[in-house]
Structure formats: structure tokens, C-alpha cells
Enzyme design. Sequence first.
Site, PDB file in Angstrom:
ATOM      1  N   HIS A   1       0.925 -11.775   2.535  1.00  0.00           N
ATOM      2  CA  HIS A   1      -0.153 -11.088   1.808  1.00  0.00           C
ATOM      3  C   HIS A   1      -0.849 -12.002   0.801  1.00  0.00           C
ATOM      4  O   HIS A   1      -2.074 -11.983   0.677  1.00  0.00           O
ATOM      5  CB  HIS A   1       0.423  -9.847   1.092  1.00  0.00           C
ATOM      6  CG  HIS A   1      -0.583  -8.809   0.779  1.00  0.00           C
ATOM      7  ND1 HIS A   1      -0.315  -7.465   0.832  1.00  0.00           N
ATOM      8  CD2 HIS A   1      -1.875  -8.886   0.393  1.00  0.00           C
ATOM      9  CE1 HIS A   1      -1.395  -6.780   0.506  1.00  0.00           C
ATOM     10  NE2 HIS A   1      -2.356  -7.627   0.226  1.00  0.00           N
TER      11      HIS A   1
ATOM     12  N   TYR B   1       0.834  -1.218   0.000  1.00  0.00           N
ATOM     13  CA  TYR B   1       0.000   0.000   0.000  1.00  0.00           C
ATOM     14  C   TYR B   1       0.866   1.265   0.000  1.00  0.00           C
ATOM     15  O   TYR B   1       0.364   2.356  -0.223  1.00  0.00           O
ATOM     16  CB  TYR B   1      -0.949   0.064   1.208  1.00  0.00           C
ATOM     17  CG  TYR B   1      -1.879  -1.109   1.374  1.00  0.00           C
ATOM     18  CD1 TYR B   1      -2.092  -2.026   0.343  1.00  0.00           C
ATOM     19  CD2 TYR B   1      -2.563  -1.315   2.583  1.00  0.00           C
ATOM     20  CE1 TYR B   1      -2.939  -3.120   0.516  1.00  0.00           C
ATOM     21  CE2 TYR B   1      -3.418  -2.390   2.750  1.00  0.00           C
ATOM     22  CZ  TYR B   1      -3.590  -3.287   1.723  1.00  0.00           C
ATOM     23  OH  TYR B   1      -4.430  -4.359   1.910  1.00  0.00           O
TER      24      TYR B   1
HETATM   25  N1  NAP Z   1      -5.464  -8.587   1.846  1.00  0.00           N
HETATM   26  C1  NAP Z   1      -5.738  -8.132   0.645  1.00  0.00           C
HETATM   27  O1  NAP Z   1      -5.296  -8.685  -0.375  1.00  0.00           O
HETATM   28  C2  NAP Z   1      -6.599  -6.916   0.493  1.00  0.00           C
HETATM   29  C3  NAP Z   1      -7.108  -6.560  -0.776  1.00  0.00           C
HETATM   30  C4  NAP Z   1      -7.931  -5.444  -0.843  1.00  0.00           C
HETATM   31  C5  NAP Z   1      -8.244  -4.720   0.297  1.00  0.00           C
HETATM   32  N2  NAP Z   1      -7.702  -5.080   1.516  1.00  0.00           N
HETATM   33  C6  NAP Z   1      -7.974  -4.300   2.752  1.00  0.00           C
HETATM   34  O2  NAP Z   1      -9.358  -4.055   2.884  1.00  0.00           O
HETATM   35  C7  NAP Z   1      -9.580  -2.659   3.026  1.00  0.00           C
HETATM   36  C8  NAP Z   1     -10.914  -2.247   2.469  1.00  0.00           C
HETATM   37  O3  NAP Z   1     -11.057  -2.582   1.110  1.00  0.00           O
HETATM   38  P1  NAP Z   1     -11.361  -1.470  -0.035  1.00  0.00           P
HETATM   39  O4  NAP Z   1     -10.710  -0.200   0.405  1.00  0.00           O
HETATM   40  O5  NAP Z   1     -10.976  -2.034  -1.338  1.00  0.00           O
HETATM   41  O6  NAP Z   1     -12.936  -1.375  -0.117  1.00  0.00           O
HETATM   42  P2  NAP Z   1     -14.176  -1.092   0.879  1.00  0.00           P
HETATM   43  O7  NAP Z   1     -13.761  -0.944   2.273  1.00  0.00           O
HETATM   44  O8  NAP Z   1     -15.175  -2.134   0.531  1.00  0.00           O
HETATM   45  O9  NAP Z   1     -14.734   0.295   0.290  1.00  0.00           O
HETATM   46  C9  NAP Z   1     -14.064   1.498   0.457  1.00  0.00           C
HETATM   47  C10 NAP Z   1     -14.829   2.576  -0.309  1.00  0.00           C
HETATM   48  O10 NAP Z   1     -16.124   2.781   0.290  1.00  0.00           O
HETATM   49  C11 NAP Z   1     -16.249   4.145   0.689  1.00  0.00           C
HETATM   50  N3  NAP Z   1     -16.952   4.186   1.985  1.00  0.00           N
HETATM   51  C12 NAP Z   1     -16.471   3.774   3.190  1.00  0.00           C
HETATM   52  N4  NAP Z   1     -17.415   3.894   4.140  1.00  0.00           N
HETATM   53  C13 NAP Z   1     -18.520   4.424   3.535  1.00  0.00           C
HETATM   54  C14 NAP Z   1     -19.797   4.774   4.008  1.00  0.00           C
HETATM   55  N5  NAP Z   1     -20.163   4.607   5.285  1.00  0.00           N
HETATM   56  N6  NAP Z   1     -20.700   5.283   3.105  1.00  0.00           N
HETATM   57  C15 NAP Z   1     -20.345   5.448   1.795  1.00  0.00           C
HETATM   58  N7  NAP Z   1     -19.133   5.110   1.308  1.00  0.00           N
HETATM   59  C16 NAP Z   1     -18.235   4.607   2.162  1.00  0.00           C
HETATM   60  C17 NAP Z   1     -14.850   4.695   0.796  1.00  0.00           C
HETATM   61  O11 NAP Z   1     -14.888   6.068   0.536  1.00  0.00           O
HETATM   62  P3  NAP Z   1     -14.076   7.164   1.417  1.00  0.00           P
HETATM   63  O12 NAP Z   1     -12.639   6.701   1.483  1.00  0.00           O
HETATM   64  O13 NAP Z   1     -14.269   8.399   0.639  1.00  0.00           O
HETATM   65  O14 NAP Z   1     -14.708   7.236   2.784  1.00  0.00           O
HETATM   66  C18 NAP Z   1     -14.123   3.897  -0.292  1.00  0.00           C
HETATM   67  O15 NAP Z   1     -14.328   4.492  -1.558  1.00  0.00           O
HETATM   68  C19 NAP Z   1      -8.382  -2.033   2.321  1.00  0.00           C
HETATM   69  O16 NAP Z   1      -8.183  -0.696   2.708  1.00  0.00           O
HETATM   70  C20 NAP Z   1      -7.276  -2.959   2.757  1.00  0.00           C
HETATM   71  O17 NAP Z   1      -6.818  -2.625   4.068  1.00  0.00           O
HETATM   72  C21 NAP Z   1      -6.924  -6.165   1.626  1.00  0.00           C
END
Ligand code: NAP
Length: 253
Positions: A94, A36
Site C-alpha cells: 500500500h 479500508y
Molecule cells: N492507494 C491509495 O493510497 C489510495 C488512497 C486513496 C484512495 N484510493 C482508492 O481510490 C478510490 C477513489 O478515491 P476517493 O474515494 O478518495 O475519491 P474519488 O473517487 O475521487 O471521489 C469519490 C467521491 O465522489 C463522489 N462521486 C463519485 N462519482 C460521482 C459522480 N458521477 N458525480 C458526482 N459525484 C460522484 C462519491 O460520492 P458517492 O459515494 O456518494 O457516489 C464520493 O464522494 C478509493 O475508494 C480507493 O479505492 C487509494
Amino acid sequence: MDLPPVGLGTMGIEDEAVVRTAIDCGYRHLDTAQIYDNESTVGAGIAAADTDRADLTVATKLWIDALEATAVRPATEASLDRLGLDAVDLLYVHRPRGDYDPETTLPAVEAVREAGLTAHVGLSNFDPDQLVVAREFLDKIAAHQVEFHPLFWRESLLTDAQKHDYPLVAYAPLAGGRVFEEPTILNIAAQHETTPAAVSIAWVTSYENVVTIPKASSQSHLEANLAAADLELTDAEIARIEAIEREEELFPE
Ligand SMILES: NC(=O)c1ccc[n+]([C@@H]2O[C@H](COP(=O)([O-])OP(=O)(O)OC[C@H]3O[C@@H](n4cnc5c(N)ncnc54)[C@H](OP(=O)(O)O)[C@@H]3O)[C@@H](O)[C@H]2O)c1
């Protein structure tokens, strides 16, 4: 490991003030990764917050180019340097790809844990068969982080977490925003007079052994996501969400 129902996913967060605000709002589990490219930002947010380090669970992940036995320790030390911490609470592999070889990678990660650089070892994006092999080389799997939201989840991984009693850390619980257009989610949200984001998080955290790490930037999203775990869905609503056709995963490789 005892993880709170909702933690902070930090992929894409480049402002330490977001991390600090999240901690001030009550977030106690912070999830970053080498790939990240924001471990320094997360570390700066932790340092700026008013909460004791001991009250936080900080997780990072070794990327696929840091999984050769000789690379694991220096890569972990580099992460700790960027985070400004003596140790993390959870160090994940990861993805089981690139330099990953269970026979050599996992003993090296165990050695890093024994040296005190991480309290726990976790895995991410493993298949059930790969978990079986990993178990041969790890003291225990402290957590498994996988894609899990109403549009994509794997029952076999949930079953493994429940059977072996470790937390399944559900990533992308909002499918990066795609759940906001899913008709079943919208309908259940209207019935509860809440948002599709809250319904999605409440559904994910309704399962035994599942916690989640939505990424959010604004204080209003941060607070709403933390509160969403308190929303109680009925068994019928949970079943309706389970019946949503599963699309392809967002993060296949
Ligand atoms: N281990 C892995 O391989 C892997 C892969 C992918 C992700 N991850 C982890 O999972 C985390 C989350 O995944 P993600 O960031 O892809 O997707 P997510 O959490 O499903 O969605 C994030 C999106 O939703 C928006 N959002 C958040 N809360 C909201 C709410 N209450 N109302 C409306 N919109 C909202 C955010 O906007 P704003 O930022 O504008 O609030 C952002 O655009 C990552 O940050 C990472 O730490 C891990």
C-alpha cells in the site's frame, strides 16, 4: 495486467449491495485494502453478484504494519479469509512506509505470489526512485496505484508506467469531489453537455497505460463513471486540463 479503463474504488463503501450493484452494472475491477476495513463487505458483494469470479479482477493492499517478511503471508491469508476468496488477482504494497524494506518485504510478497495467493504484485504510492529499487526484487511490477486527478498528478510516474508498460491505476480521479468546482473542468463539461465527473474521468483515462478507480455509491454515479471513459476530449482540452495549477496531494502519507 489487462485492467478495464474504469474500476471501483471501495474506500468508504460499507454496504455489500453497492459492490453487487457495481458488478451488475459492469464493473470488473474491484479495489479494496486492509486499511479500508471493508474486505468482508467487498467479498460479500462479490459472492452475491451474478458474475463469475474468474471474470473479476480483485485487488487488495497490504498495510504498512504487514510488511515485515514474516507478516506478509499471514496478513495476505487474513485478507483472503475476509474476502472469502482463494486468491486475489492483484496484491499491492500500500505504501513504502512502516515495516517496508525492499530487500525483505518484496521477496516475501513474491513468495506469496509463487504460492498462488495472488496472481500479480503491485505497488502503491511509490516514488520513481523507489520503483527502481523495487524492480531489483520483483519479478515485475504488475501495476502502480497513485493519486492522479486534474488537481494532482505526477508526470514522472506516468512516464515510468509507459516506459515499462504496466497500468498506472489512478486513484481519487475526482479528487474526492474537488474537481466539481474547478473552472476549467466546469467549462469543458458545459461544452460537452456532461458533468465535471465525466470530464475528469475521461481526462485521466485519455493517457496510455492509465486506468482509474473512482469510488461511487449510487447506481447513477456508478453507471455514469463507467460510461465516462467513452467521452472523447480534444488534444486542446487535455492540454487545458494539464495546465491547471496542481494543488497539494490529498493523500501525502
Ligand atoms: N492507494 C491509495 O493510497 C489510495 C488512497 C486513496 C484512495 N484510493 C482508492 O481510490 C478510490 C477513489 O478515491 P476517493 O474515494 O478518495 O475519491 P474519488 O473517487 O475521487 O471521489 C469519490 C467521491 O465522489 C463522489 N462521486 C463519485 N462519482 C460521482 C459522480 N458521477 N458525480 C458526482 N459525484 C460522484 C462519491 O460520492 P458517492 O459515494 O456518494 O457516489 C464520493 O464522494 C478509493 O475508494 C480507493 O479505492 C487509494
